[in-house]
Design a protein around this motif. Structure first.
Motif, PDB file in Angstrom:
ATOM      1  N   ASN A  12     -11.486  50.067 -19.504  1.00 22.45           N
ATOM      2  CA  ASN A  12     -10.084  50.461 -19.739  1.00 22.45           C
ATOM      3  C   ASN A  12      -9.809  50.679 -21.219  1.00 22.45           C
ATOM      4  O   ASN A  12     -10.467  50.094 -22.084  1.00 22.45           O
ATOM      5  CB  ASN A  12      -9.130  49.353 -19.270  1.00 22.45           C
ATOM      6  CG  ASN A  12      -8.821  49.436 -17.790  1.00 22.45           C
ATOM      7  OD1 ASN A  12      -9.581  48.945 -16.957  1.00 22.45           O
ATOM      8  ND2 ASN A  12      -7.710  50.079 -17.477  1.00 22.45           N
ATOM      9  N   HIS A  54       1.623  52.618 -14.646  1.00 24.99           N
ATOM     10  CA  HIS A  54       1.698  52.283 -13.214  1.00 24.99           C
ATOM     11  C   HIS A  54       1.364  50.816 -13.029  1.00 24.99           C
ATOM     12  O   HIS A  54       1.012  50.124 -13.976  1.00 24.99           O
ATOM     13  CB  HIS A  54       0.823  53.211 -12.370  1.00 24.99           C
ATOM     14  CG  HIS A  54      -0.653  53.124 -12.615  1.00 24.99           C
ATOM     15  ND1 HIS A  54      -1.239  53.439 -13.827  1.00 24.99           N
ATOM     16  CD2 HIS A  54      -1.677  52.770 -11.795  1.00 24.99           C
ATOM     17  CE1 HIS A  54      -2.546  53.292 -13.728  1.00 24.99           C
ATOM     18  NE2 HIS A  54      -2.834  52.872 -12.512  1.00 24.99           N
ATOM     19  N   ASP A  58      -5.088  46.523 -13.844  1.00 29.13           N
ATOM     20  CA  ASP A  58      -5.800  46.833 -15.092  1.00 29.13           C
ATOM     21  C   ASP A  58      -4.915  47.619 -16.068  1.00 29.13           C
ATOM     22  O   ASP A  58      -5.398  48.081 -17.107  1.00 29.13           O
ATOM     23  CB  ASP A  58      -7.110  47.586 -14.801  1.00 29.13           C
ATOM     24  CG  ASP A  58      -6.906  48.884 -14.044  1.00 29.13           C
ATOM     25  OD1 ASP A  58      -6.086  48.910 -13.109  1.00 29.13           O
ATOM     26  OD2 ASP A  58      -7.552  49.893 -14.392  1.00 29.13           O
ATOM     27  N   HIS A  59      -3.642  47.754 -15.748  1.00 34.00           N
ATOM     28  CA  HIS A  59      -2.693  48.414 -16.660  1.00 34.00           C
ATOM     29  C   HIS A  59      -1.517  47.509 -17.038  1.00 34.00           C
ATOM     30  O   HIS A  59      -0.804  47.806 -17.996  1.00 34.00           O
ATOM     31  CB  HIS A  59      -2.204  49.736 -16.045  1.00 34.00           C
ATOM     32  CG  HIS A  59      -3.334  50.695 -15.820  1.00 34.00           C
ATOM     33  ND1 HIS A  59      -3.590  51.748 -16.666  1.00 34.00           N
ATOM     34  CD2 HIS A  59      -4.336  50.703 -14.890  1.00 34.00           C
ATOM     35  CE1 HIS A  59      -4.680  52.379 -16.246  1.00 34.00           C
ATOM     36  NE2 HIS A  59      -5.151  51.761 -15.178  1.00 34.00           N
ATOM     37  N   ASP A 131      -3.784  56.762 -15.181  1.00 33.38           N
ATOM     38  CA  ASP A 131      -4.878  57.086 -14.257  1.00 33.38           C
ATOM     39  C   ASP A 131      -4.589  58.368 -13.478  1.00 33.38           C
ATOM     40  O   ASP A 131      -5.088  58.552 -12.371  1.00 33.38           O
ATOM     41  CB  ASP A 131      -5.104  55.935 -13.261  1.00 33.38           C
ATOM     42  CG  ASP A 131      -5.773  54.741 -13.901  1.00 33.38           C
ATOM     43  OD1 ASP A 131      -6.112  54.801 -15.092  1.00 33.38           O
ATOM     44  OD2 ASP A 131      -5.952  53.728 -13.199  1.00 33.38           O
ATOM     45  N   HIS A 169      -8.881  55.220 -18.860  1.00 28.39           N
ATOM     46  CA  HIS A 169     -10.270  54.743 -18.731  1.00 28.39           C
ATOM     47  C   HIS A 169     -11.260  55.626 -19.482  1.00 28.39           C
ATOM     48  O   HIS A 169     -11.039  56.823 -19.645  1.00 28.39           O
ATOM     49  CB  HIS A 169     -10.703  54.731 -17.265  1.00 28.39           C
ATOM     50  CG  HIS A 169      -9.992  53.721 -16.423  1.00 28.39           C
ATOM     51  ND1 HIS A 169     -10.495  52.475 -16.169  1.00 28.39           N
ATOM     52  CD2 HIS A 169      -8.796  53.786 -15.781  1.00 28.39           C
ATOM     53  CE1 HIS A 169      -9.657  51.810 -15.397  1.00 28.39           C
ATOM     54  NE2 HIS A 169      -8.609  52.584 -15.138  1.00 28.39           N
TER      55      HIS A 169
HETATM   56 FE    FE Z   1      -6.856  52.001 -13.910  1.00 34.94          FE
END
Ligand code: FE
Ligand code: ZN
Length: 239
Positions: A12, A54, A58-59, A131, A169
């Motif tokens: 990321n 979003h 992982d964000h 993403d 990413h």
């Molecule tokens: Fe992601």
């Protein structure tokens, strides 16, 4: 304005946008708090806002810790307010938000998730695409339809060619292998792959890209209609 690229988790990127005059900063999609705190402390910046594209972990993973430590405000899309942890400022589609030198317009770009947005800092012409658009790729369609993702990408294509793209990413090399498989004779793509490899060999990110480079090289942006786009997306899912 300066942008610091922060590597997080496996692959990321979080981004810290710093106004060098006031030393205040926004962080986009903090995957985790630790590397953001390290940068913030080391460089003595004043972290004032989080922007989330979003709700995926992982964000948003750093939201809670960073808010606790820096008492900052969290910005996200109003229709996704129940999924963005600790959100303070909920923006509507195409709303302009401003604080000191930070000035952005938010765009709803569903497909990867139903509430995905991108943030355009129009004075600097910088676009944070999360993403949805990757360099040489696009996100998987988890919550939306092919039509939604296709039309979100059409919206992104309408930004000025020199717009800088910062995505969620480091997937660029893997994406390039897919692009070249189905677009063998694209000389701009061949050139882009060369430059990607050079950057990665030196340990540099392949980000930012630009709208121009993506228009020339990204096979998902080059597909003319939703049918051919959908086929490519399916092929990529099994690539
Ligand atoms: Fe992601
Ligand atoms: Zn995601």
């Amino acid at each position: 304005m300066k942008i610091e690229i922060i590597k997080c988790l496996e692959d990321n990127y979080s981004y810290i946008l710093i106004d060098e005059e006031s030393n205040s900063a926004c962080v986009i999609d903090p995957s985790e708090s630790k590397p953001i705190i390290e940068y913030t402390e080391k460089n003595k910046i004043n972290l004032k806002f989080i922007l989330n594209t979003h709700h995926h972990f992982d964000h948003i993973g750093g939201n809670k810790d960073l808010k606790k430590k820096y008492n900052l405000k969290i910005i996200g899309f109003k229709k996704d307010k129940n999924r963005i942890p600790e959100i303070d400022i909920a923006l509507n589609d195409k709303e302009i938000w401003k604080n000191d030198k930070f000035e952005l317009k938010i765009y709803h770009i569903p497909g990867h998730t139903s509430g995905h947005v991108c943030y355009h800092f129009f004075n600097q012409n910088i676009l944070f695409t999360g993403d949805t658009l990757f360099s040489l790729g696009c996100g998987r369609i988890f919550e939306g339809t092919y039509e939604e993702m296709f039309s979100s990408l059409q919206l992104i294509k309408s930004f000025p060619e020199e717009t800088k793209i910062y995505c969620g990413h480091e997937y660029t090399l893997k994406n390039s292998e897919f692009c070249i498989k189905y677009d063998k004779n694209n000389s701009a793509l061949i050139e882009k792959i060369r430059s990607i490899r050079k950057k990665l060999e030196k340990g540099y990110p392949t980000i930012p890209s630009t709208i121009k480079e993506e228009l020339d090289c990204n096979i998902f942006l080059r597909s003319k209609d939703v049918e051919s786009f959908s086929k490519l997306r399916d092929l990529k899912d099994n690539f």
